[in-house]
Write an enzyme that holds these catalytic residues in place. Structure first.
Site, PDB file in Angstrom:
ATOM      1  N   SER A  67       2.873  41.182  18.292  1.00 12.47           N
ATOM      2  CA  SER A  67       1.872  40.105  18.366  1.00 12.47           C
ATOM      3  C   SER A  67       0.768  40.887  17.566  1.00 12.47           C
ATOM      4  CB  SER A  67       1.375  39.465  19.644  1.00 12.47           C
ATOM      5  OG  SER A  67       0.223  38.777  19.454  1.00 12.47           O
ATOM      6  N   ARG A  77     -27.463  16.391 -20.502  1.00 21.85           N
ATOM      7  CA  ARG A  77     -27.392  16.882 -18.973  1.00 21.85           C
ATOM      8  C   ARG A  77     -26.168  17.889 -19.014  1.00 21.85           C
ATOM      9  NH1 ARG A  77     -28.144  11.309 -17.526  1.00 21.85           N
ATOM     10  NH2 ARG A  77     -29.598  11.244 -16.080  1.00 21.85           N
ATOM     11  N   ASN A 106      -8.125  41.889  15.847  1.00 22.25           N
ATOM     12  CA  ASN A 106      -9.406  42.348  15.956  1.00 22.25           C
ATOM     13  C   ASN A 106      -9.278  43.965  16.043  1.00 22.25           C
ATOM     14  OD1 ASN A 106      -9.780  39.706  16.707  1.00 22.25           O
ATOM     15  ND2 ASN A 106     -10.501  40.022  18.944  1.00 22.25           N
ATOM     16  N   CYS A 146      -2.560  37.214  17.469  1.00 20.80           N
ATOM     17  CA  CYS A 146      -3.711  36.639  18.615  1.00 20.80           C
ATOM     18  C   CYS A 146      -4.927  37.215  18.513  1.00 20.80           C
ATOM     19  CB  CYS A 146      -2.935  37.063  19.983  1.00 20.80           C
ATOM     20  SG  CYS A 146      -2.493  38.823  20.478  1.00 20.80           S
ATOM     21  N   HIS A 196     -19.003  41.401  26.599  1.00 22.34           N
ATOM     22  CA  HIS A 196     -18.507  40.779  27.865  1.00 22.34           C
ATOM     23  C   HIS A 196     -19.240  39.153  27.816  1.00 22.34           C
ATOM     24  CE1 HIS A 196     -19.344  39.404  31.849  1.00 22.34           C
ATOM     25  NE2 HIS A 196     -18.173  40.007  31.888  1.00 22.34           N
ATOM     26  N   LYS A 233     -18.750  16.071 -14.369  1.00 21.79           N
ATOM     27  CA  LYS A 233     -19.460  14.784 -14.565  1.00 21.79           C
ATOM     28  C   LYS A 233     -18.859  14.350 -15.750  1.00 21.79           C
ATOM     29  CE  LYS A 233     -24.358  14.952 -14.792  1.00 21.79           C
ATOM     30  NZ  LYS A 233     -24.877  14.022 -14.148  1.00 21.79           N
TER      31      LYS A 233
END
Lengths: 905, 905
Positions: free
Chosen positions: B796, B94, B800, B864, B454, B24
């Site tokens: 690759s 402020r 996950n 991937c 799934h 500010k």
């Protein structure tokens, strides 16, 4: 540049030159130097073999020259010549690798004979039948080894001839018969390979040398080397030696002796011999050899000579020797000496005796006993001499052998135990409900589950033989029987299991009891002097702890608190805790468990006075304490069937006790209701991959009250012991938080521990020493070891789980399914759950050691996975700089010895 | 050494000085420099705040001195003095942090008033009521902010007074009432904290400064910083500024404007204002502000002035501004300017417009659009302005919102779809049998399963909204209803799901359709110019591939062949293959699958002409293709019940169709027999931890015929396309072996591939380019990357699974169970399955990159896992040196943008 020497006369080498001359050659050279009666000869070096391959399987002119030179020297020394029709020199050509590869490579004997020299030999020794027999042997061996004619072709001809003549033994073949055989053998060779048996002895020699070189690269030799981790590019040496003949009448013979007994270690020569025979006759097993003792009667002078040579060789090599000898016309020759293989008990006795006899020092003795030797001595074994046939092989889940009647449930096992009958408990899988049966049984056999299944872990803890995951078994527990590869076994039938090999054998088999004598203790005490790694035990009960101390443990490296939850008096309370809907209910159940745990720890601390005790807080997912899913589902289906809630009741059923029907039905409905509630919980707690689920500190974080209770039990146990006058310094709990992957997990858990410590300190006014640390069992924990070490007094590597996650192998699944295939096919060099995988898991351990020490040099580092009892792995842990290994009590002696040997490397 | 400057007059600073002056303050300074109408003031630096804490929360004399100097300067400039009874200077105080922390920190307005100065102010402005109102506001605010009196105490007094007077609005309070309030407020302060409201304005000032400093370390500010990753030691600046009054009658006012529309991006000012009000009146929401357009009518000159200032500021800052202004007696003041927050569509439009307007260049435009902005534009969203209330929150498994009737089975969903009705498919879990229902449904909601269940994987592939693992749902599929947190929902009821947030909402909710306009394409095209990372898609079908190409994919980075096995025409053949007892039977089934797979690949290669297609050979454990265990068990129990084999038949049952009973019974027995056989197989294939079981190359090694069929299908597909005149160079299969952990696995699998390549080459006489590589998804593969790279053309990273094994987290279990707890508690900073864990998993990726490149510089490296579509993760992959990321088609635009931004960092 010096030209490298490709051929050595025996007298030019010595025993140090194994790499160049091969094991056999170096020892022949050494014996020659010592002036022992070795038939003269020379050695073609392993470098020559490597050259042979480098040149594309060509024997260079240069090598031929050098061989010719050595041969000339030999001929002069012997006063005979190769191919001389009058005084022919005969040779043996033998392989000689750097590392022994028994039976893998080729040999040709009696080399130098042809149509002319055979008659010269006949005249020279005055025995034409003998000479013809030598010639026949040469053609047969040469045809087989050098020319690759199938050996059975020759055998077949001999058998035919013997049948025709109506005789049994080869020695009964007369000159005429032998001449016929020689003729026929030559014809076979020509028919089979279109070449003639070479008349030229020099050609015979070089062809034999080539054959020995070639035998280095046969598929079976390659397979052997791969299996035994022998480098492929070492090459083999070739030993060319003057023939001596043990088959030259009854003043001749051949034999093998050990300088001490290879089975007991007793200090007296041991061996066998055959008169009038060549070495291969002993191997062929046509005649049964005599014990060496009988030679003393037959040829007392020669026997004394042999004993003296044995002493000389043993003293020279400072090691028990395995010696081949030949007697030719009353004269003794030594053909080979090497360190003798020996049984486990013998290994220990020989090493200890040799120290007492002043032959070797204690370090050398410790170096010589293989840790696996001790393993055999610690458990009951199947007698090594017994012929057994396994009907199936499962996983070697807990070592040792056991024999007994088959029973299919724990209660029967317990009953039989009370009656003093020996039983083997056979189950699909065991559960905590089977513990009393496992205690009563001699051994446990399961058709499911891996090396970390309930059966395996509990049996190892009890030091009881177990074969797990024997998938060939088709068990019908209801019918009290199993089938295995066509055999049917019922309750009460006797079987034997070998938990060291995984074998299952029908019937009873002779056993050998463990032999832990004074020698055994001596070796271990000496080992303790050398080792720097400490050895602790994985022990969950005061009984385990006591045994561990007896076997030399210096603390407990892993006390699994969950095993304390499984006993039948506690399990219901544990289940109550898990099934609690509210925190208060859970806390109330935990309150009930607290005194049990406190007593557990008191017992353990007492046994381990003065030693550290690493206690792992609850690790397994809670659903492991709940009933099995499938069984519960079955019960539910059954109850639903019988419930009015699900089926309209049929008045024609249950009509026998109609008056009590209502009451019965009411019970069914109640049971159904409670089972449905239980199922809901079991189902909601179900995990797809429990190994990677809510366990370890993930439990402690979400249900802090469980860990609070456990920490309180540990500290109160200590406090009570102090009140009972135990020295506080003798109580050394090391509180271990399992399955930490991120520093925040440990930070919060450590806070929890410290808070309980404060509470107990206030309650009891007693200050105990304690440490807080974590189990490093996830790849992430290794990579983040620097951050995690900020909150840890110690790290204990849990290499079982670390192996599972690093490889992505679930041990329970892998060992029963694809891992055996991997090992058979050589995809993995060894089972990474037995021997630490240095290239993968080991690298993570190394990273964690480096990172944590860099951040906190004083951190205490140890390992408590099963690898803590594996010698190769122990060497790795020593080298990587850990402070201790922890293993199951029965492996402590092995670990002590291996740890000592690590310091020698 | 220069003394550091602790206080800056506005005109001494500029916008570069954010670190020192706060956001500010720096902007106030900048606007002052530009000569814009900013009320004068000064800034106390963040360094002064840091000093304050270092000194133990003490304002040093030195700082006081400097503040006094600045104040004197200000007083001179304004011709008024703080505390002057005649011409009092009033101040606002402020906070001003470096990084905006909206609403977190404190402000005091109207500072400088007391019993005397209030009368001076009254005289000065000629409005005593106004002056009293300012004084009342000061005491209230000061009491609340500085003295920590509970704010409600003051509110309560005001309410009482208004009630007594029968008025509604604060502005209706007259002088008398305000005097009373002032009196009462002062009393409250004295009662509550035992101190008087300070009469001395300088004391007010320093107390206010101290309060702002203190507000940096309130718990809520600390929590906010932790959540937003803001360093704790930055400190806050304090802005002290001359008050201007928007509440000085109807020629005064206050407002907020954006220089462009923050919701659409239209280039016209947008905002609201209130006449006769101070800023907090707008916030308090007592009066409804007017749209800024109305100001044009009310004060046309001032409006034009405002528009001009907006242009000026926007051009100066080259960014859309969010501006606070106050009008005092017809004069305009600017109190703040900063970059304006904006909706996703606006962000894209503004960036593109500004390039067209020449304000910024394309790089800057690409930099400004947040990748998450694109995500919102790609999916249907719940209208951001809609008020919604979720009844439950599951996992945000596939983004976008959907609304429709609830159905509980796939057939009903398919039927409804045919009738044109929109439905949400609600299931406990989905299975391959549900695919047709998922295709027909608008969205999918499950009560079980994680982000890789799934339902989640299939829905993401279809680009269809999905909420999975919503455990609060109690679904009774049989009864076609579910219960959720007390609400009952039946078939046909309307629900809405938000797959981006996991929310489940009852009833219909207003939606916004995706807006992918030309601006969107412009940004992506510009992004493509900057990025070096290639972007591929995870796509399993020709349809996915086509969509991926449309969204800008440069190849397929992951084609999961198992999804091809799940379709209802193939699954029976797959099951036949799995249930085969003999290799020939298995091969026969595989023969039947071959043409299917070949057609799959042909379709994909056609769509991906000229681009590489990475095809992963079969990965999941085979039992995933078999019926569910629990269901099968239930069927078995049912059949056994009805079978004669298990129960003696009751003649009173089934008496309706007695004549056909035999036939029925026969069917039951047959069905039972086949189900029992099936169960045996399902049970024998059961794995404790399928994630770590026999999957990936562990299948390919044990059942080579499966991979052989797949490789053949790939190559034959290519060959047929060439025969159909496709250019061989346009077909670029990259054959990927999954789950390799040891180089031997890949060596053997590569041999298998090469052998099939040779066979197909011979059969078809066609030479196709192809690569063989592996998925790096195990910690061991990273550690052994050097050895593994010997057999790989490419790696690759399957992040996950790598995350699962590195953390030891089963995603399916963790995300439904303990991971939410971990994230709530801040144990983990983010979900490692969404954003790559750089300290753990990332380190392994880095190790693998370094080791493999060192061994094989030409190796192709990509990723991937799902992280391939996450912007933060993409930055990491860029920095670590990968060549491409691969993500689901709908995230490709996000990845393209994030990849471009990676090059700017």
């Amino acid at each position: 540049m010096n030209e490298k020497k490709l051929v050595y006369l025996f007298e030019e080498g010595d025993k140090q030159m194994k790499d160049l001359l091969g094991g056999k050659g170096a020892n022949l050279a050494e014996m020659s130097r010592l002036g022992l009666p070795v038939p003269p000869g020379f050695i073609i070096t392993t470098e020559a073999c490597i050259d042979y391959y480098r040149e594309g399987r060509v024997i260079t002119e240069h090598l031929k020259e050098k061989v010719d030179e050595a041969l000339a020297n030999l001929e002069e020394k012997m006063g005979r010549k190769l191919g001389d029709p009058e005084k022919p020199l005969l040779l043996s050509v033998r392989s000689g690798a750097v590392v022994s590869m028994p039976g893998m490579m080729d040999t040709v004997l009696n080399l130098g004979l042809n149509e002319e020299t055979v008659e010269g030999l006949a005249k020279m020794v005055g025995d034409r039948r003998f000479a013809l027999d030598c010639y026949r042997r040469l053609i047969q061996m040469y045809g087989d080894v050098v020319l690759k004619v199938e050996g059975s072709k020759f055998e077949h001809i001999i058998e035919e001839e013997k049948e025709k003549k109506g005789i049994n033994l080869d020695v009964e073949l007369d000159e005429e018969a032998l001449e016929l055989l020689i003729e026929k053998f030559k014809n076979v060779i020509e028919e089979e390979i279109g070449e003639q048996f070479p008349h030229d002895p020099r050609e015979q020699l070089f062809m034999a040398i080539r054959a020995v070189f070639d035998s280095w690269h046969t598929p079976r030799a390659q397979t052997y080397r791969k299996a035994h981790n022998i480098a492929d590019d070492l090459g083999t040496a070739v030993n060319v030696q003057t023939m001596v003949f043990g088959n030259q009448g009854n003043e001749s013979g051949t034999g093998v002796i050990f300088t001490r007994s290879p089975s007991t270690g007793e200090n007296e020569i041991y061996g066998e011999y055959l008169l009038n025979a060549q070495g291969e006759d002993v191997v062929a097993g046509i005649r049964t050899p005599e014990s060496i003792g009988l030679l003393q009667e037959a040829m007392p002078h020669l026997y004394d000579n042999l004993v003296e040579l044995c002493r000389k060789l043993e003293n020279h090599y400072q090691e028990m020797q395995d010696i081949e000898f030949t007697i030719e016309g009353g004269k003794l020759y030594l053909l080979q000496t090497r360190s003798g293989k020996r049984a486990s008990a013998a290994a220990v006795k020989i090493a200890v005796d040799m120290v007492r006899e002043g032959i070797i020092d204690e370090e050398e003795a410790v170096r010589r006993v293989k840790p696996e030797n001790l393993e055999q001595l610690l458990h009951r074994q199947i007698d090594p001499s017994a012929k057994i046939e396994a009907v199936a092989v499962g996983l070697p889940a807990s070592p040792g052998a056991a024999c007994g009647e088959v029973v299919f449930d724990a209660d029967s096992a317990a009953e039989a135990g009370e009656e003093g009958r020996r039983v083997i408990l056979v189950r699909t899988e065991t559960t905590p409900d089977d513990i009393h049966g496992m205690i009563a049984a001699e051994g446990v056999l399961t058709s499911r589950g891996g090396m970390t299944s309930h059966a395996a872990v509990v049996a190892r803890g009890m030091g009881k033989p177990c074969v797990s995951g024997c998938e060939a078994l088709r068990i019908d527990e209801g019918q009290n029987k199993f089938e295995v590869n066509g055999h049917k076994v019922s309750r009460g039938d006797i079987i034997t299991i070998n938990g060291s090999s995984g074998e299952v054998i029908l019937g009873e088999v002779p056993m050998k009891d463990p032999e832990i004598g004074g020698d055994f203790q001596d070796i271990l005490n000496w080992a303790d002097r050398f080792r720097t790694l400490k050895v602790r035990a994985n022990a969950d009960t005061p009984e385990d702890a006591r045994q561990a101390i007896e076997l030399g443990a210096e603390g407990i490296g892993l006390c699994r608190t969950e095993h304390m939850f499984f006993s039948s008096d506690r399990l219901p309370v544990v289940q109550e805790m898990i099934l609690a809907d509210k925190e208060e209910e859970r806390k109330a159940a935990l309150e009930k468990l607290l005194p049990y745990q406190r007593e557990d720890f008191k017992g353990i601390f007492k046994e381990m006075a003065g030693y550290p005790v690493t206690i792992r807080l609850l690790d397994p997912p809670l659903h492991e304490f709940l009933p099995d899913r499938d069984n519960l589902l079955a019960e539910l289906y059954d109850l639903r069937q019988r419930s009015k809630k699900y089926t309209s009741h049929n008045p024609f059923e249950n009509n026998v006790h109609a008056e009590s029907e209502d009451l019965q039905q009411q019970k069914i409905e109640e049971n159904l209701k409670s089972k449905e509630k239980l199922w809901e919980k079991v189902d909601s707690m179900h995990e797809f991959n429990p190994m990677l689920g809510q366990r370890g500190c993930r439990l402690g974080l979400v249900y802090p009250e469980i860990y609070q209770m456990q920490v309180r039990a540990i500290l109160e146990a200590g406090a009570e012991l102090v009140q009972e006058n135990m020295n506080p310094q003798d109580i050394q709990p090391e509180i271990m938080i399992p399955l930490v992957g991120h520093e925040e997990e440990l930070r919060i858990m450590k806070e929890l521990v410290l808070q309980v410590v404060e509470e107990v300190k206030k309650d009891k006014d007693i200050d105990l020493p304690f440490l807080v640390g974590t189990m490093i069992e996830l790849p992430r924990a290794c990579l983040a070891a620097e951050e995690i070490s900020n909150y840890a007094d110690f790290f204990s590597f849990g290499t079982n789980d670390l192996t599972q996650t690093t490889f992505g192998f679930s041990r329970d699944d892998a060992e029963g399914k694809f891992l055996p295939y991997y090992l058979e096919q050589g995809i993995l060099p060894q089972n990474p759950f037995m021997q630490i995988d240095q290239e993968g898991v080991g690298k993570l351990v190394q990273i964690a050691v480096e990172k944590s020490r860099a951040q906190k040099p004083a951190i205490k580092l140890g390992i408590c996975g099963e690898h803590g009892g594996d010698p190769e792995s122990i060497h790795f842990f020593h080298n990587v700089g850990l402070e201790y290994v922890s293993c199951s009590p029965f492996r402590i002696p092995i670990a002590r010895l291996a740890a000592a040997q690590s310091t020698f490397k």
